[in-house]
Design a protein around this motif. Sequence first.
Motif, short mmCIF file in Angstrom:
data_model
loop_
_atom_site.label_atom_id
_atom_site.label_comp_id
_atom_site.label_asym_id
_atom_site.label_seq_id
_atom_site.Cartn_x
_atom_site.Cartn_y
_atom_site.Cartn_z
N GLN A 75 -60.27 -44.58 -8.80
CA GLN A 75 -60.12 -43.91 -10.09
C GLN A 75 -58.66 -43.75 -10.50
O GLN A 75 -58.38 -43.36 -11.62
N ARG A 79 -57.16 -36.95 -14.41
CA ARG A 79 -56.86 -36.67 -15.81
C ARG A 79 -55.73 -35.67 -15.91
O ARG A 79 -54.84 -35.80 -16.75
N TYR A 83 -52.35 -36.13 -17.82
CA TYR A 83 -51.98 -35.17 -18.86
C TYR A 83 -50.56 -34.65 -18.65
O TYR A 83 -49.77 -34.56 -19.59
N ARG A 94 -52.32 -35.08 -26.88
CA ARG A 94 -52.73 -35.29 -25.48
C ARG A 94 -53.81 -34.30 -25.03
O ARG A 94 -54.63 -34.64 -24.19
N SER A 96 -56.48 -33.25 -26.41
CA SER A 96 -57.87 -33.62 -26.71
C SER A 96 -58.23 -35.02 -26.21
O SER A 96 -59.33 -35.49 -26.45
N MET A 97 -57.30 -35.68 -25.51
CA MET A 97 -57.55 -37.05 -25.04
C MET A 97 -58.37 -37.06 -23.75
O MET A 97 -58.25 -36.17 -22.91
N THR A 98 -59.18 -38.11 -23.62
CA THR A 98 -59.92 -38.33 -22.38
C THR A 98 -58.97 -38.99 -21.37
O THR A 98 -57.86 -39.39 -21.72
N LYS A 99 -59.47 -39.17 -20.17
CA LYS A 99 -58.66 -39.82 -19.14
C LYS A 99 -58.28 -41.24 -19.57
O LYS A 99 -57.13 -41.65 -19.44
N GLU A 100 -59.24 -41.96 -20.10
CA GLU A 100 -58.99 -43.33 -20.54
C GLU A 100 -57.97 -43.36 -21.68
O GLU A 100 -57.08 -44.21 -21.71
N GLN A 101 -58.09 -42.44 -22.63
CA GLN A 101 -57.15 -42.38 -23.75
C GLN A 101 -55.74 -42.05 -23.26
O GLN A 101 -54.76 -42.59 -23.75
#
Length: 108
Positions: A75, A79, A83, A94, A96-101
């Motif tokens: 993985q 996150r 972050y 940042r 509100s971003m997901t791990k992928e974003q």
Amino acid sequence: MPAGSSAKRERQYEHIKESAEKRGVPERRAEEIAARTVNKERARAGEAHKPGKVSTRDPKSASRRGGERSHKGAQGPTRDQLYEEARRQHIEGRSSMTKEQLRNALGR
């Protein structure tokens, strides 16, 4: 170090601690890294009073692994780690971003 540790383990602890500090790790964190590494080595060698299951079953010793699992693996970084890196780089949106974003924003 725990009471009753051997001179070898004391030297090992100091060596690991100094090495971490040379890499810029804060002193308290360096002490924690050194203590955990030495305690795991003690458990693997049968020197610990009550070794944990993971310590004795791990095929690679902590010193041989050399941080292999930190921030790597299937993985990658968590996150929260992504972050924090995004925060240091002042990336907008940042929170509100997901791990992928976060990975994409950091160019990973």
